[in-house]
Design a protein around this motif. Structure first.
Motif, mmCIF file in Angstrom:
data_model
loop_
_atom_site.group_PDB
_atom_site.id
_atom_site.type_symbol
_atom_site.label_atom_id
_atom_site.label_comp_id
_atom_site.label_asym_id
_atom_site.label_seq_id
_atom_site.Cartn_x
_atom_site.Cartn_y
_atom_site.Cartn_z
ATOM 1 N N PRO A 16 7.940 -23.868 13.681
ATOM 2 C CA PRO A 16 8.377 -23.608 15.062
ATOM 3 C C PRO A 16 9.557 -22.641 15.148
ATOM 4 C CG PRO A 16 9.221 -25.719 14.306
ATOM 5 C CD PRO A 16 8.348 -25.190 13.207
ATOM 6 N N SER A 17 9.620 -21.932 16.259
ATOM 7 C CA SER A 17 10.785 -21.099 16.574
ATOM 8 C C SER A 17 11.681 -21.927 17.492
ATOM 9 C CB SER A 17 10.352 -19.832 17.320
ATOM 10 O OG SER A 17 9.378 -19.149 16.562
ATOM 11 N N GLU A 49 11.835 -21.067 12.242
ATOM 12 C CA GLU A 49 11.818 -19.598 12.335
ATOM 13 C C GLU A 49 12.933 -19.150 13.280
ATOM 14 O OE1 GLU A 49 7.697 -18.169 12.660
ATOM 15 O OE2 GLU A 49 7.603 -18.633 10.510
ATOM 16 N N TYR A 203 8.741 -11.380 13.144
ATOM 17 C CA TYR A 203 7.911 -12.548 12.821
ATOM 18 C C TYR A 203 6.884 -12.195 11.737
ATOM 19 C CZ TYR A 203 3.695 -15.334 13.257
ATOM 20 O OH TYR A 203 2.568 -16.057 12.965
HETATM 21 N N1 GLU Z 1 7.220 -19.450 14.903
HETATM 22 C C1 GLU Z 1 5.866 -19.190 15.279
HETATM 23 C C2 GLU Z 1 5.600 -19.834 16.616
HETATM 24 O O1 GLU Z 1 6.319 -20.764 16.987
HETATM 25 C C3 GLU Z 1 4.951 -19.771 14.227
HETATM 26 C C4 GLU Z 1 3.747 -19.019 13.996
HETATM 27 C C5 GLU Z 1 2.954 -19.423 12.778
HETATM 28 O O2 GLU Z 1 2.623 -20.610 12.639
HETATM 29 O O3 GLU Z 1 2.674 -18.550 11.976
HETATM 30 O O4 GLU Z 1 4.699 -19.406 17.313
#
Ligand code: GLU
Length: 300
Positions: A16-17, A49, A203
């Motif tokens: 997760p972000s 993230e 990302y």
């Molecule tokens: N940080 C990304 C999001 O929250 C994750 C994406 C992934 O799982 O690759 O959408």
């Protein structure tokens, strides 16, 4: 890193972000990734993230951890924070630059939006390539002046260097079947950003590098990231990284038929908790694709 880069077992992750609290869609995705290894043996890792300095917040990190614990999502090993890994992203950028595949881009969002020719790709407007043609002297001059810039990949050149690309996929929900090969078409996304003006990586770069460094064997994530997988496959090839198997799950939509999003008050786990929801019941419902009232699977 807590796991070896060449795992013997299945390794999945939830990434997760921390730009808000988790909603039901995140919860479903996290449970699916955890259950995949729990039924087959392996490791389930958690990666935060948090390289977006303007939108990531420490209170959201704490909130996400609290939400996951409440729901009964348990990860193996230490949490990986992308903000602690910036030197790896920088080293990868330097490798790609040495291959002649990156260029600085000084355009603002408004410049790109104003470009009448900008076609749309899977991730929005395709960058029209304005800065690709700048000569080295002009680039050096503008960088020396401190003009903010991102770093973009010259996609045509990179794709030509990589040659034909495929990624391995399992259908959703994943069963016992063998992975199939999907052709990757990174050119459709254009010259995507690998290092942002306001963050030392994008990302695409950080996710691809970290999945490899964490020994992730299976990436389970939403259908909205299917086109990102094409780009990640390209980066893996350029940087000699292993390529996991991908599973893309359908997205959840709210009562208005729109994708759940942190920003528009979709059902947040924190709200369900505050409303007295039993987390075991919720987890069980999600595992059986029973969603809270008003939430449903997007039709394909
Ligand atoms: N940080 C990304 C999001 O929250 C994750 C994406 C992934 O799982 O690759 O959408």
């Amino acid at each position: 890193m807590t796991q070896s880069a060449q795992p013997q077992h299945m390794v999945t992750r939830f990434a997760p972000s921390p730009t808000g609290r988790l909603h039901v869609g995140h919860a479903w995705s996290a449970l699916l990734a955890m259950d995949l290894v729990r039924t087959r043996g392996g490791y389930f890792l958690l990666r935060i993230e948090d390289i977006d300095g303007t939108r990531s917040r420490p209170e959201h990190v704490a909130g996400i951890i609290e939400d996951l614990r409440w729901l009964g999502v348990a990860w193996d090993g230490d949490i990986v924070f992308q903000s602690a890994r910036l030197d790896r992203y920088q080293a990868a950028l330097e490798r790609l630059e040495a291959m002649g595949l990156l260029y600085p881009c000084f355009c603002t969002r408004a410049d790109i939006a104003a470009s009448a020719t900008a076609p749309h790709g899977p991730e929005g407007p395709v960058y029209p390539g304005t800065c690709r043609g700048l000569d080295d002297a002009e680039r050096a001059r503008r960088i020396a002046l401190g003009e903010p810039h991102a770093w973009r990949i010259d996609m045509a050149r990179a794709a030509a260097r990589a040659g034909p690309l495929h990624w391995r996929a399992l259908p959703f929900p994943p069963g016992e079947e063998a992975a199939s090969c999907i052709s990757a078409e990174p050119l459709a996304a254009g010259d995507v950003v690998l290092a942002r003006k306001d963050a030392p990586a994008s990302y695409h770069l950080s996710c691809t590098l970290d999945d490899a460094a964490m020994g992730v064997t299976h990436v389970l994530r939403g259908d909205d990231l299917r086109s990102a997988t094409d780009i990640h496959r390209l980066i893996q090839t350029l940087l000699d990284l292993p390529s996991p198997i991908y599973v893309h799950h359908p997205l959840l939509v709210g009562p208005d038929g729109r994708r759940l999003a942190k920003r528009d008050g979709s059902i947040a786990l924190a709200d369900l908790r505050a409303g007295g929801m039993d987390p075991r019941r919720l987890a069980d419902d999600l595992r059986h694709a029973r969603f809270p009232i008003g939430i449903s699977l997007a039709s394909a």
